[in-house]
Design a protein around this motif. Structure first.
Motif, PDB file in Angstrom:
ATOM      1  N   LEU A 160       9.457  14.130   6.779  1.00 58.66           N
ATOM      2  CA  LEU A 160       8.707  13.689   7.949  1.00 58.66           C
ATOM      3  C   LEU A 160       7.404  13.009   7.555  1.00 58.66           C
ATOM      4  N   GLU A 161       6.707  13.585   6.570  1.00 60.20           N
ATOM      5  CA  GLU A 161       5.401  13.062   6.161  1.00 60.20           C
ATOM      6  C   GLU A 161       5.519  11.774   5.348  1.00 60.20           C
ATOM      7  N   MET A 162       6.537  11.707   4.488  1.00 61.10           N
ATOM      8  CA  MET A 162       6.673  10.588   3.555  1.00 61.10           C
ATOM      9  C   MET A 162       7.989   9.878   3.829  1.00 61.10           C
ATOM     10  N   GLN A 211      -0.374  13.519   1.953  1.00 58.35           N
ATOM     11  CA  GLN A 211       0.879  13.694   2.685  1.00 58.35           C
ATOM     12  C   GLN A 211       1.667  14.887   2.159  1.00 58.35           C
ATOM     13  N   LEU A 212       1.711  15.024   0.847  1.00 53.83           N
ATOM     14  CA  LEU A 212       2.442  16.140   0.247  1.00 53.83           C
ATOM     15  C   LEU A 212       1.764  17.468   0.572  1.00 53.83           C
ATOM     16  N   TYR A 213       0.432  17.468   0.578  1.00 50.48           N
ATOM     17  CA  TYR A 213      -0.319  18.666   0.964  1.00 50.48           C
ATOM     18  C   TYR A 213       0.033  19.086   2.389  1.00 50.48           C
ATOM     19  N   ARG A 214       0.028  18.139   3.319  1.00 50.82           N
ATOM     20  CA  ARG A 214       0.329  18.470   4.711  1.00 50.82           C
ATOM     21  C   ARG A 214       1.757  18.994   4.859  1.00 50.82           C
ATOM     22  N   ALA A 215       2.683  18.378   4.131  1.00 52.42           N
ATOM     23  CA  ALA A 215       4.072  18.820   4.208  1.00 52.42           C
ATOM     24  C   ALA A 215       4.218  20.250   3.712  1.00 52.42           C
ATOM     25  N   ALA A 216       3.588  20.554   2.568  1.00 51.00           N
ATOM     26  CA  ALA A 216       3.677  21.908   2.009  1.00 51.00           C
ATOM     27  C   ALA A 216       2.978  22.912   2.909  1.00 51.00           C
TER      28      ALA A 216
END
Length: 319
Positions: A112-114, A285-290
């Protein structure tokens, strides 16, 4: 036999760990296998590389010579991997992880984020290996845990961000255990149990469990070390072991999760990335996804929801 990079890495791990046993755990091999490999390496180098002492193994003069050269060679190879990766931005994002609960939802959240970015995920059971492969360009980013005060050293050229600064580890018991009906468990009441050994050997978990049990007046009997979740849960359901667990862990038939009195063991979850492979925007983006993957599991166990609501300071930043 000719010396290869894996042989240099083995010698370096032995020196870093200070013992063959510790190095074997970090390398994911048995101690007899590592001992046999060291003997073969020593036949090539022409002499003993280590001597055994009261505090473990110590490099000989020849060993120190080999270690100095090994560090130089491995450093050059790490730089080669990272620099080569910098020339290729079109490949998949390569993510390395340890077996964290949030991993189950991380891929969906990352999609979703990337959107449109292909992602390849590998699981490791060594945080040390994850960090090294991040520096070498094998991974673009890693998600890992640290237990209590343990801090994982990261290689140059990387940045890190804490996702969850603190979570209280709990204990998983058989649903038929005499303590299973309690609201929380005192660690001292588990003195006679057989314990699952922590899967990761170098995130501070084994030391934290041993120290917490020692403070409670006993030494834990560590019998099983199993990465397969179903087998892990089945052994606990059968009453053959108990284990520490993340509080966001899923329910499993025949088992219960209970918080520990006094919160003797806590975890921390972090994200690190190679700056030559991931931009600041991609890291965000990866931070928000995690973070979203973790938050999605907060309600897995009611006791953690209560703890989570009482500790807003540990919530991730999600704008």
């Amino acid at each position: 036999m000719q010396l290869e990079l894996r042989h240099l890495q083995a010698v370096l791990r032995i020196a870093e760990a200070g013992s063959l046993g510790g190095a074997a755990r970090r390398l994911g091999v048995s101690q007899p296998a590592l001992s046999a490999q060291l003997r073969r390496i020593e036949r090539v180098t022409g002499g003993d590389l280590f001597v055994r002492g009261q505090d473990g193994v110590v490099p000989t003069a020849l060993g120190q010579f080999v270690l100095d050269r090994a560090r130089r060679v491995l450093s050059e190879m790490d730089a080669l991997g990272a620099e080569a990766r910098a020339f290729s931005k079109d490949g998949p994002l390569r993510l390395g992880c340890i077996l964290l609960v949030l991993l189950d939802g991380l891929l969906a959240e990352t999609d979703l984020e990337m959107s449109g970015r292909e992602i390849a995920v590998d699981l490791e059971d060594s945080v040390t290996a994850l960090a090294r492969m991040l520096g070498a360009g094998r991974y673009d980013a890693i998600v890992y845990g640290e237990v209590n005060d343990h801090e994982v050293p990261l290689p140059e050229g990387t940045s890190a961000r804490t996702l969850i600064p603190k979570e209280p580890f709990c204990v998983r018991l058989s649903a038929r255990h005499p303590l299973a009906a309690l609201d929380r468990v005192d660690l001292a009441d588990l003195a006679g149990e057989t314990w699952m050994a922590p899967v990761e050997e170098d995130d501070g978990g084994p030391e934290a469990l041993t120290a917490a049990c020692a403070k409670a007046g006993f030494s834990p009997s560590l019998r099983y070390r199993i990465t397969d979740r179903k087998m892990h849960y089945d052994l606990i359901a059968a009453g053959r072991a108990v284990s520490l667990s993340q509080p966001t862990a899923p329910t499993a038939a025949g088992t219960v999760l209970l918080p520990l009195v006094g919160t003797p063991v806590t975890g921390r979850i972090r994200l690190a990335w190679n700056r030559s492979a991931l931009s600041s925007a991609e890291a965000e983006q990866l931070y928000r996804a995690a973070a979203r993957a973790y938050v999605a599991n907060v309600d897995a166990n009611p006791f953690h929801r209560r703890w989570w609501d009482a500790h807003p300071e540990v919530h991730p930043v999600l704008d």
